[in-house]
Design an enzyme around this catalytic site. Structure first.
Site, short mmCIF file in Angstrom:
data_model
loop_
_atom_site.label_atom_id
_atom_site.label_comp_id
_atom_site.label_asym_id
_atom_site.label_seq_id
_atom_site.Cartn_x
_atom_site.Cartn_y
_atom_site.Cartn_z
N SER A 190 -5.17 -5.65 -9.16
CA SER A 190 -5.21 -4.22 -9.23
C SER A 190 -5.17 -3.51 -7.82
O SER A 190 -4.55 -4.13 -6.78
CB SER A 190 -6.22 -3.82 -10.18
OG SER A 190 -6.54 -2.43 -9.91
N ASN A 219 0.68 -10.33 -9.94
CA ASN A 219 0.51 -9.93 -8.49
C ASN A 219 1.50 -8.89 -8.22
O ASN A 219 1.09 -7.96 -7.35
CB ASN A 219 0.55 -11.12 -7.59
CG ASN A 219 0.66 -10.60 -6.35
OD1 ASN A 219 -0.32 -10.03 -5.70
ND2 ASN A 219 1.91 -10.87 -5.64
N TYR A 262 0.10 5.95 -7.53
CA TYR A 262 -0.38 4.51 -7.35
C TYR A 262 -1.57 4.37 -7.94
O TYR A 262 -1.94 3.46 -8.82
CB TYR A 262 -0.59 4.06 -5.88
CG TYR A 262 -0.87 2.76 -5.64
CD1 TYR A 262 -0.08 1.72 -6.21
CD2 TYR A 262 -1.97 2.54 -4.84
CE1 TYR A 262 -0.32 0.39 -5.79
CE2 TYR A 262 -2.39 1.11 -4.59
CZ TYR A 262 -1.69 0.04 -5.01
OH TYR A 262 -1.80 -1.19 -4.85
N LYS A 267 -2.62 2.01 -11.23
CA LYS A 267 -3.67 0.94 -11.33
C LYS A 267 -4.72 1.07 -12.13
O LYS A 267 -5.20 0.16 -12.61
CB LYS A 267 -3.96 0.58 -9.76
CG LYS A 267 -3.03 -0.08 -8.93
CD LYS A 267 -2.56 -1.37 -9.21
CE LYS A 267 -1.60 -1.92 -8.27
NZ LYS A 267 -1.38 -3.61 -8.71
P1 NAP Z 1 3.83 -7.46 -0.53
O1 NAP Z 1 3.83 -8.32 0.42
O2 NAP Z 1 4.62 -6.20 -0.48
O3 NAP Z 1 4.00 -8.23 -2.09
C1 NAP Z 1 4.40 -7.63 -3.05
C2 NAP Z 1 5.16 -8.42 -4.11
O4 NAP Z 1 5.78 -8.06 -5.13
C3 NAP Z 1 6.53 -8.77 -3.27
O5 NAP Z 1 6.64 -10.38 -3.66
C4 NAP Z 1 7.53 -8.08 -3.99
O6 NAP Z 1 9.03 -8.76 -3.99
C5 NAP Z 1 7.00 -8.14 -5.46
N1 NAP Z 1 7.67 -7.30 -6.25
C6 NAP Z 1 8.03 -5.86 -5.99
N2 NAP Z 1 8.68 -5.23 -7.17
C7 NAP Z 1 8.94 -6.37 -8.03
C8 NAP Z 1 9.47 -6.66 -9.14
N3 NAP Z 1 10.27 -5.77 -9.66
N4 NAP Z 1 9.58 -7.87 -9.60
C9 NAP Z 1 9.23 -8.75 -9.33
N5 NAP Z 1 8.25 -8.73 -7.97
C10 NAP Z 1 8.30 -7.64 -7.48
O7 NAP Z 1 2.40 -6.48 -1.00
P2 NAP Z 1 0.78 -7.27 -1.29
O8 NAP Z 1 0.01 -6.50 -0.54
O9 NAP Z 1 0.82 -8.84 -1.23
O10 NAP Z 1 0.71 -6.61 -2.69
C11 NAP Z 1 0.61 -7.60 -3.89
C12 NAP Z 1 -0.23 -6.69 -5.02
O11 NAP Z 1 -1.74 -6.49 -4.44
C13 NAP Z 1 0.37 -5.66 -5.31
O12 NAP Z 1 0.27 -5.58 -6.88
C14 NAP Z 1 -0.34 -4.59 -4.83
O13 NAP Z 1 -0.33 -3.22 -5.49
C15 NAP Z 1 -1.74 -5.13 -4.56
N6 NAP Z 1 -2.47 -4.47 -3.49
C16 NAP Z 1 -2.30 -4.66 -2.26
C17 NAP Z 1 -3.09 -3.84 -1.28
C18 NAP Z 1 -2.88 -3.89 0.18
O14 NAP Z 1 -3.32 -3.27 0.87
N7 NAP Z 1 -1.86 -4.96 0.50
C19 NAP Z 1 -4.25 -3.45 -1.76
C20 NAP Z 1 -4.74 -3.39 -2.91
C21 NAP Z 1 -3.82 -3.88 -3.87
P3 NAP Z 1 10.10 -8.41 -3.15
O15 NAP Z 1 10.12 -9.00 -1.97
O16 NAP Z 1 11.34 -8.67 -3.97
O17 NAP Z 1 10.14 -6.88 -3.01
#
Ligand code: NAP
Length: 278
Positions: free
Chosen positions: A132, A81, A146, A150
């Site tokens: 993704s 994730n 980005y 993905k």
């Molecule tokens: P989020 O709240 O920012 O969560 C992202 C997580 O990834 C955080 O726990 C962050 O940890 C961690 N992370 C970043 N770099 C890392 C690393 N080098 N090693 C380990 N952990 C790391 O955002 P989210 O929306 O839940 O995102 C989760 C996934 O969903 C991502 O892959 C994102 O691309 C995908 N996604 C999100 C959306 C959206 O609109 N929210 C839409 C489509 C896909 P830290 O706290 O340490 O930074």
């Protein structure tokens, strides 16, 4: 014996919510994060084991897997994730910024998967769930890097599933739309402040910014719940299905991508993404 899931990036957002959801369903959760001080979004439960894992640090990946197996006996499901979005003009982004994006979103997921596969092979089972994005199916303006990361994650997942199916291991892809309730947009903002400003792109940036604002207003209010339910479904449904696209906001564009001709798809995306700029 309870099933066990290892999730990366559980300090916030989908990862933290998925950790809580799996525990409520009676699973053991190896909740991994870069900074193990960031546990405030996690439930207090003896079935949640928090351990350090930075997807860019292979030693931390191996020790998190070993510690998780020591704690719960085995791992049944991996959720890749952890990820973030580098949004902005391609020309503005340094080579290093692009490499960083791929290091987390692509090579990070690959490294965690490579480390866990010997255990899954030994068990002759396992599910790998890669988070993704709609941007893994569609190239979004201002998100070319980005999207590239993905798309790479999806292409890898799609090819990988064949060799792993032969060993009883499943690969799944989750494609969330926009979820404003996670930490994602904050990180997008932080990353883009590091990009160089090129004035020629200002009109495009202004128009595309407006388009994203209007898209954000159509994002599902319960996106996090839908994404977490899809992750859970992918973990337990015992199907060979590859992709899960749980949020409504991106369905029209995914349908255009997957159920119409290339020409019709391009007309549709141009009408959404470029009309504002013409
Ligand atoms: P989020 O709240 O920012 O969560 C992202 C997580 O990834 C955080 O726990 C962050 O940890 C961690 N992370 C970043 N770099 C890392 C690393 N080098 N090693 C380990 N952990 C790391 O955002 P989210 O929306 O839940 O995102 C989760 C996934 O969903 C991502 O892959 C994102 O691309 C995908 N996604 C999100 C959306 C959206 O609109 N929210 C839409 C489509 C896909 P830290 O706290 O340490 O930074």
């Amino acid at each position: 014996m309870n099933k066990t899931v290892l999730i990366t990036g559980t300090s916030s957002g989908f990862g933290a919510s998925a950790a809580n959801f799996f525990t409520q369903k009676g699973w053991n959760v190896i909740a991994t994060m870069r900074d193990t001080g960031k546990t405030s979004s996690l439930r207090n439960s003896e079935n949640i084991f928090v351990t350090k894992l930075d997807v860019e640090d292979t030693a931390s990946i191996q020790s998190a897997i070993d510690a998780g197996i020591k704690r719960f006996g085995k791992i049944d499901v991996l959720v890749n994730n952890a990820g973030y979005g580098l949004f902005g003009i391609f020309e503005s982004a340094s080579r290093q910024a692009i490499q960083n994006q791929f290091a987390v979103n692509v090579f990070g997921a690959m490294d965690v998967t490579r480390a866990i596969l010997p255990y899954f092979r030994e068990n002759k089972s396992g599910v790998i769930i890669n988070v993704s994005s709609g941007a893994g199916a569609i190239g979004f303006p201002m998100a070319s890097i980005y999207s590239a990361s993905k798309f790479a994650l999806e292409g890898w997942s799609e090819g990988l599933r064949y060799e792993l199916a032969s060993l009883g291991i499943k690969v799944k892809v989750i494609e969330p739309g926009g979820a404003t309730q996670t930490g994602f947009l904050n990180r997008v903002g932080g990353e883009s402040t590091g990009l160089q400003l090129i004035n020629d792109y200002l009109p495009f940036l202004e128009q595309t910014g407006k388009m994203f604002q209007s898209m954000a207003s159509t994002s599902d209010i319960d996106a996090v719940e839908k994404v977490v339910s899809a992750i859970y479904k992918a973990a337990i449904d015992d199907s060979t299905r590859l992709r899960y696209s749980p949020t409504e906001d991106i369905q029209p564009i995914l349908n255009a991508r997957r159920s119409s001709s290339e020409e019709a798809y391009q007309q549709f995306t141009d009408s959404i993404f470029t009309q504002a700029n013409s």
